[in-house]
Design a protein around this motif. Structure first.
Motif, mmCIF file in Angstrom:
data_model
loop_
_atom_site.group_PDB
_atom_site.id
_atom_site.type_symbol
_atom_site.label_atom_id
_atom_site.label_comp_id
_atom_site.label_asym_id
_atom_site.label_seq_id
_atom_site.Cartn_x
_atom_site.Cartn_y
_atom_site.Cartn_z
ATOM 1 N N LEU A 1 0.813 -1.215 0.000
ATOM 2 C CA LEU A 1 0.000 0.000 0.000
ATOM 3 C C LEU A 1 0.848 1.267 0.000
ATOM 4 O O LEU A 1 0.560 2.220 -0.731
ATOM 5 N N LEU A 2 1.882 1.291 0.802
ATOM 6 C CA LEU A 2 2.677 2.506 0.966
ATOM 7 C C LEU A 2 3.919 2.555 0.085
ATOM 8 O O LEU A 2 4.503 3.615 -0.103
ATOM 9 N N GLY A 3 4.341 1.413 -0.430
ATOM 10 C CA GLY A 3 5.573 1.352 -1.197
ATOM 11 C C GLY A 3 6.735 1.002 -0.295
ATOM 12 O O GLY A 3 6.600 0.904 0.924
ATOM 13 N N GLU A 4 7.888 0.806 -0.910
ATOM 14 C CA GLU A 4 9.081 0.460 -0.154
ATOM 15 C C GLU A 4 10.225 1.358 -0.582
ATOM 16 O O GLU A 4 10.387 1.638 -1.770
ATOM 17 N N PRO A 5 11.031 1.811 0.356
ATOM 18 C CA PRO A 5 12.188 2.637 -0.005
ATOM 19 C C PRO A 5 13.282 1.785 -0.651
ATOM 20 O O PRO A 5 13.273 0.553 -0.528
ATOM 21 N N PRO A 6 14.211 2.407 -1.338
ATOM 22 C CA PRO A 6 15.333 1.641 -1.913
ATOM 23 C C PRO A 6 16.095 0.892 -0.820
ATOM 24 O O PRO A 6 16.208 1.350 0.307
ATOM 25 N N ARG A 7 16.590 -0.288 -1.182
ATOM 26 C CA ARG A 7 17.370 -1.098 -0.256
ATOM 27 C C ARG A 7 18.193 -2.075 -1.084
ATOM 28 O O ARG A 7 17.962 -2.215 -2.284
ATOM 29 N N PRO A 8 19.139 -2.780 -0.508
ATOM 30 C CA PRO A 8 19.896 -3.771 -1.267
ATOM 31 C C PRO A 8 18.951 -4.808 -1.882
ATOM 32 O O PRO A 8 18.051 -5.312 -1.206
ATOM 33 N N GLY A 9 19.132 -5.075 -3.145
ATOM 34 C CA GLY A 9 18.264 -6.002 -3.845
ATOM 35 C C GLY A 9 17.044 -5.339 -4.465
ATOM 36 O O GLY A 9 16.365 -5.911 -5.290
ATOM 37 N N LEU A 10 16.759 -4.121 -4.060
ATOM 38 C CA LEU A 10 15.641 -3.348 -4.599
ATOM 39 C C LEU A 10 16.100 -1.890 -4.684
ATOM 40 O O LEU A 10 15.620 -1.021 -3.957
ATOM 41 N N PRO A 11 17.090 -1.627 -5.576
ATOM 42 C CA PRO A 11 17.753 -0.323 -5.586
ATOM 43 C C PRO A 11 16.839 0.863 -5.900
ATOM 44 O O PRO A 11 17.108 1.975 -5.467
ATOM 45 N N LYS A 12 15.754 0.646 -6.622
ATOM 46 C CA LYS A 12 14.851 1.759 -6.938
ATOM 47 C C LYS A 12 13.665 1.826 -5.984
ATOM 48 O O LYS A 12 12.820 2.707 -6.100
ATOM 49 N N GLY A 13 13.593 0.890 -5.073
ATOM 50 C CA GLY A 13 12.439 0.840 -4.190
ATOM 51 C C GLY A 13 11.235 0.325 -4.950
ATOM 52 O O GLY A 13 11.351 -0.219 -6.045
ATOM 53 N N ARG A 14 10.071 0.499 -4.372
ATOM 54 C CA ARG A 14 8.836 0.067 -5.018
ATOM 55 C C ARG A 14 7.776 1.117 -4.710
ATOM 56 O O ARG A 14 7.554 1.447 -3.550
ATOM 57 N N PRO A 15 7.109 1.627 -5.753
ATOM 58 C CA PRO A 15 6.079 2.637 -5.500
ATOM 59 C C PRO A 15 4.873 2.031 -4.790
ATOM 60 O O PRO A 15 4.621 0.828 -4.882
ATOM 61 N N GLY A 16 4.133 2.879 -4.107
ATOM 62 C CA GLY A 16 2.941 2.434 -3.397
ATOM 63 C C GLY A 16 1.776 2.177 -4.332
ATOM 64 O O GLY A 16 1.829 2.435 -5.540
ATOM 65 N N LEU A 17 0.710 1.680 -3.777
ATOM 66 C CA LEU A 17 -0.468 1.298 -4.543
ATOM 67 C C LEU A 17 -1.043 2.468 -5.335
ATOM 68 O O LEU A 17 -1.355 2.324 -6.518
ATOM 69 N N MET A 18 -1.209 3.616 -4.736
ATOM 70 C CA MET A 18 -1.838 4.738 -5.422
ATOM 71 C C MET A 18 -0.980 5.241 -6.583
ATOM 72 O O MET A 18 -1.502 5.629 -7.625
ATOM 73 N N THR A 19 0.319 5.194 -6.448
ATOM 74 C CA THR A 19 1.207 5.580 -7.545
ATOM 75 C C THR A 19 1.046 4.616 -8.708
ATOM 76 O O THR A 19 0.934 5.027 -9.867
ATOM 77 N N ARG A 20 0.982 3.345 -8.399
ATOM 78 C CA ARG A 20 0.825 2.334 -9.453
ATOM 79 C C ARG A 20 -0.531 2.457 -10.128
ATOM 80 O O ARG A 20 -0.638 2.361 -11.354
ATOM 81 N N VAL A 21 -1.581 2.692 -9.366
ATOM 82 C CA VAL A 21 -2.915 2.873 -9.948
ATOM 83 C C VAL A 21 -2.933 4.115 -10.836
ATOM 84 O O VAL A 21 -3.518 4.104 -11.919
ATOM 85 N N GLY A 22 -2.268 5.173 -10.413
ATOM 86 C CA GLY A 22 -2.189 6.384 -11.226
ATOM 87 C C GLY A 22 -1.524 6.132 -12.569
ATOM 88 O O GLY A 22 -1.950 6.657 -13.605
ATOM 89 N N ARG A 23 -0.484 5.325 -12.572
ATOM 90 C CA ARG A 23 0.184 4.977 -13.840
ATOM 91 C C ARG A 23 -0.752 4.198 -14.755
ATOM 92 O O ARG A 23 -0.799 4.423 -15.963
ATOM 93 N N ILE A 24 -1.493 3.273 -14.187
ATOM 94 C CA ILE A 24 -2.438 2.475 -14.980
ATOM 95 C C ILE A 24 -3.516 3.376 -15.570
ATOM 96 O O ILE A 24 -3.865 3.265 -16.745
ATOM 97 N N GLU A 25 -4.037 4.300 -14.776
ATOM 98 C CA GLU A 25 -5.059 5.216 -15.279
ATOM 99 C C GLU A 25 -4.525 6.065 -16.425
ATOM 100 O O GLU A 25 -5.230 6.321 -17.395
ATOM 101 N N GLY A 26 -3.274 6.490 -16.325
ATOM 102 C CA GLY A 26 -2.668 7.272 -17.404
ATOM 103 C C GLY A 26 -2.594 6.477 -18.701
ATOM 104 O O GLY A 26 -2.843 7.002 -19.785
ATOM 105 N N ARG A 27 -2.273 5.216 -18.592
ATOM 106 C CA ARG A 27 -2.224 4.359 -19.790
ATOM 107 C C ARG A 27 -3.613 4.166 -20.380
ATOM 108 O O ARG A 27 -3.792 4.151 -21.588
#
Length: 68
Positions: free
Chosen positions: A8-34
């Motif tokens: 839901l909130l996303g994850e900050p960058p960390r070893p193994g996930l250098p770019k982090g992971r965006p939260g749910l609302m950010t991902r939904v926003g990208r889908i809506e844009g498409r």
């Protein structure tokens, strides 16, 4: 439960996930844009790309079968 919160909130960058992971609302926003971009491919009465291509097709006669 913590994985749900991470999703839901996303994850900050960390070893193994250098770019982090965006939260749910950010991902939904990208889908809506498409999906908004796909709307241009549906006729809407005149201003969509689909309508404009149809007008060009009719104006040039490209919609008529060739006479042989």
């Amino acid at each position: 439960m913590s994985r749900l919160v991470d999703d839901l909130l996303g994850e900050p960058p960390r070893p193994g996930l250098p770019k982090g992971r965006p939260g749910l609302m950010t991902r939904v926003g990208r889908i809506e844009g498409r999906l908004d971009a796909l709307e241009e491919l549906r006729p809407n009465g005149g201003s969509s790309i689909k309508d404009q291509v149809g007008r060009i097709t009719q104006a040039t006669g490209a919609d008529k079968p060739e006479m042989r």
